[in-house]
Design an enzyme around this catalytic site. Structure first.
Site, PDB file in Angstrom:
ATOM      1  N   CYS A  60     -55.730  77.972 -33.623  1.00 60.06           N
ATOM      2  CA  CYS A  60     -56.739  78.667 -32.812  1.00 60.06           C
ATOM      3  C   CYS A  60     -56.650  78.137 -31.386  1.00 60.06           C
ATOM      4  CB  CYS A  60     -58.143  78.468 -33.383  1.00 60.06           C
ATOM      5  SG  CYS A  60     -58.785  76.787 -33.263  1.00 60.06           S
ATOM      6  N   HIS A 106     -67.701  75.053 -30.083  1.00 59.28           N
ATOM      7  CA  HIS A 106     -66.940  73.844 -29.801  1.00 59.28           C
ATOM      8  C   HIS A 106     -66.039  74.074 -28.598  1.00 59.28           C
ATOM      9  CE1 HIS A 106     -64.442  76.317 -32.458  1.00 59.28           C
ATOM     10  NE2 HIS A 106     -63.382  75.785 -31.858  1.00 59.28           N
TER      11      HIS A 106
END
Length: 689
Positions: free
Chosen positions: A203, A65
């Site tokens: 993240c 992603h």
């Protein structure tokens, strides 16, 4: 979710065998639907995210992603692989691959949908249904959550914690965390207060791992009878956990790969500090760990160590050696310093270019400025640049201390850097001041104080005491020896000539090209810009050599793709076009895609070319007052014609070597034919292990 995935974005028989090929196959579906405008550009962004941390998860899941300027709208593509594809998960290949594409400016609503999917991936009923569905439309419906199958409904419920729209969530299956103490048992008797944990997950992209770690921690908490409240610091923003919830918590889990925002809120509690993937894969272990720490009475602050190590030894991620931690601290300072260097250095250089090298003697423009005179504008540029440059050492020291001790390190770090500037300790003094300040703050943070004083520690006590100690040490203890060492280094650079200068240029060229923008490259660059703080003929030569060598790798790879395009993949040939501009702009990282594909041939070739250019730049006595700019600051370079010759020769040498090595490898191992795009095949060099 209805617009984010359709049957056209589902491939139940994904034929790819590598994660790169899988991402390309799914991305091509996005391109056909107009969701992605530039396939190679988007895949480069996916690869860059993958390089930060593998996206494979336990349970056979891969979630490549990224956020990319090449994405027109938030999109999700799903592929199912029979043999599985290695995405770096500890338990083996992934058979369920989700490619998540978010625009660079995706709004919170879409990012919240993507985060919801990330949470559902932790539900085994949901992933089991995806493995058994027989149609693309059925898979898309399952992912959207509108399929009639019970598995899809279970994926959305199943006792999962409810996440509010702003980023804080609480574990389900029991009483939510509160400051009110024990809940009431069904029989009316008071039950023991449950163990309470507050957690933060984050993240680099903030789309998938952040929310999967939150879901995993909440699920593990339900299984263990522990109340877990999670603050997800993701791309959709975050809402701080209620201070009452934090105050009532018995322990803290920080599962993150980017700095935790406002980490001081969690001070004074047993803390487990790990990477975000540990929050996904080892949630139950983390909860047991923090519970054990609480039972042992380990009350710590997240910024300090938890294992009895010294402040310097305890910083950084678990398992990291001292050298790795030291490199991170130094790179933290350098990364914040570089914008000041670039802005200040370029303004100073422009001032010299317009007004000549006597412009440094011009009076203050605040008192003497003539709108129509070029010299006045030159003086303005020079003086603004000089002020920006004067922050160089304090910023370096301040953010080294910040890297070690978070925000409490900033004040003593800046103070120590200012002292280093005052006593002429220069770049070396800034390095020392930052390390000393960070260490002092971490020592202070380890001192146990009464609860009533904790509130004033970060705003009064720590800045006051640490600044006093750092100032004392820099003024009276270590500052003068460092200033003497800095003076000796400056004199050495001033006297560089002949063979010594050539050897130094060669070494700096090798360092600039060894890791293409990595730590060793940054060390060489920091050495050069440190000399600009007190410029002389030698330091200006060093700056010129460093920039010239740093331009060689991308320029050489661009030239090689033109000379022998058959040796490179189509994506590499496209990257070669961009590498011309990146190399000319002194962006060494433009060669990274080539080095990642074939490091054993690209990196040595780049190093040889960089060494040639660095040595020639020193031999030609080229100088440079600007710390950045590439060919765009050639007018500011001493001996510009010979400088360009040095760059050209290094580029030719590097390009010739990489072509020679790749050609030899193809002859030795035979060509391997691969397809980069539908309908296209070409030869690709096999990289020897």
């Amino acid at each position: 979710m209805s617009d984010m995935i359709t049957a056209d974005l589902v491939d139940l028989d994904l034929a790819a065998h590598t994660k790169e090929a899988a991402a390309r196959s799914l991305a091509e579906r996005m391109v056909r639907l107009g969701r992605v405008t530039d396939l190679d550009g988007f895949l480069a962004d996916v690869a860059a995210r993958e390089a930060q941390m593998p996206t494979g998860l336990d349970g056979g899941i891969g979630i490549p992603h990224c956020r990319s300027a090449h994405v027109t709208e938030p999109t999700l593509a799903f592929g199912r692989s029979g043999p599985g594809i290695d995405f770096g998960a500890p338990d083996g290949p992934a058979d369920l691959i989700f490619l998540i594409a978010a625009p660079a400016g995706a709004d919170d609503a879409h990012l919240t949908i993507l985060s919801s999917l990330a949470r559902r991936l932790m539900d085994p009923d949901f992933t089991s249904a995806l493995r058994t569905t027989a149609s693309a439309a059925g898979a898309a419906a399952l992912i959207r959550g509108d399929a009639p199958a019970g598995a899809a409904e279970a994926a959305g419920a199943g006792g999962a914690g409810a996440e509010d729209a702003s980023g804080a969530s609480t574990g389900g299956g029991g009483a939510g965390p509160s400051a009110g103490g024990a809940g009431e048992a069904s029989g009316g008797e008071s039950a023991p207060a449950p163990f309470r944990v507050v957690a933060v997950t984050s993240c680099p992209t903030g789309i998938a791992h952040t929310y999967m770690a939150a879901e995993s921690l909440e699920s593990a908490g339900r299984d263990a009878g522990v109340e877990v409240a999670v603050e997800t610091q993701g791309s959709a923003g975050f809402t701080r956990l209620d201070p009452a919830v934090i105050a009532a918590a018995d322990g803290v889990i920080l599962a993150h790969d980017v700095p935790v925002r406002e980490k001081e809120r969690f001070a004074g509690k047993p803390t487990v500090d790990v990477g975000v993937k540990a929050g996904i894969n080892r949630a139950a272990e983390l909860i047991a760990d923090v519970r054990a720490r609480a039972e042992r009475g380990e009350v710590t602050a997240p910024a300090a160590g938890t294992d009895g190590a010294t402040p310097v030894e305890s910083a950084g991620e678990p398992g990291e050696g001292y050298g790795t931690k030291l490199r991170k601290w130094l790179m933290s300072g350098v990364s914040y310093m570089v914008p000041f260097v670039a802005a200040g250095g370029l303004l100073i250089a422009l001032g010299f270019a317009i007004g000549g090298y006597t412009i440094d003697k011009a009076p203050s423009v605040a008192e003497h400025f003539a709108w129509g005179q070029a010299d006045s504008w030159a003086a303005l540029l020079f003086q603004i640049g000089g002020l920006a440059f004067s922050f160089l050492i304090p910023v370096l020291a301040g953010y080294i201390a910040y890297g070690m001790a978070d925000r409490p390190g900033l004040v003593p770090g800046f103070v120590g850097g200012a002292v280093a500037l005052t006593i002429n300790a220069g770049f070396l003094g800034g390095l020392a001041a930052g390390l000393v300040a960070g260490g002092v703050v971490r020592v202070i943070q380890r001192v146990r104080v009464p609860g009533a004083l904790r509130g004033i520690m970060p705003v009064v006590v720590i800045p006051l005491v640490s600044s006093l100690i750092v100032g004392f040490l820099m003024f009276l203890v270590i500052g003068k020896p460092i200033a003497s060492l800095q003076s000796a280094l400056t004199d050495w650079l001033s006297g560089l000539s002949g063979a010594n200068a050539v050897v130094l240029g060669m070494i700096l060229g090798l360092m600039m090209c060894f890791d293409l923008g990595g730590p060793l490259n940054k060390v060489a660059y920091a050495f050069a810009i440190g000399g600009l703080a007190s410029p002389n003929e030698g330091s200006l030569k060093v700056m010129a050599a460093v920039m010239a060598a740093g331009m060689v790798p991308p320029l050489a790879m661009a030239l090689a793709t033109v000379v022998r395009g058959k040796l490179f993949t189509r994506a590499e040939r496209e990257n070669g076009k961009a590498a011309w501009v990146l190399g000319a702009s002194f962006i060494t990282e433009g060669a990274i895609p080539f080095a990642a594909a074939d490091p054993l041939r690209v990196i040595p070739s780049a190093m040889v070319g960089g060494a040639v250019t660095g040595a020639l730049s020193m031999l030609f006595e080229c100088t440079l007052r600007a710390p950045h700019g590439g060919v765009f600051v050639v007018p500011l370079i001493g001996n510009p014609a010979l400088y360009l010759v040095a760059i050209a020769l290094g580029t030719l040498v590097s390009a010739a070597l990489v072509v020679l090595l790749k050609s030899h490898a193809r002859k030795a191992s035979g060509p391997a034919t691969v397809a980069d795009e539908p309908g296209e095949t070409h030869e690709k060099v096999t990289v020897a292990a």
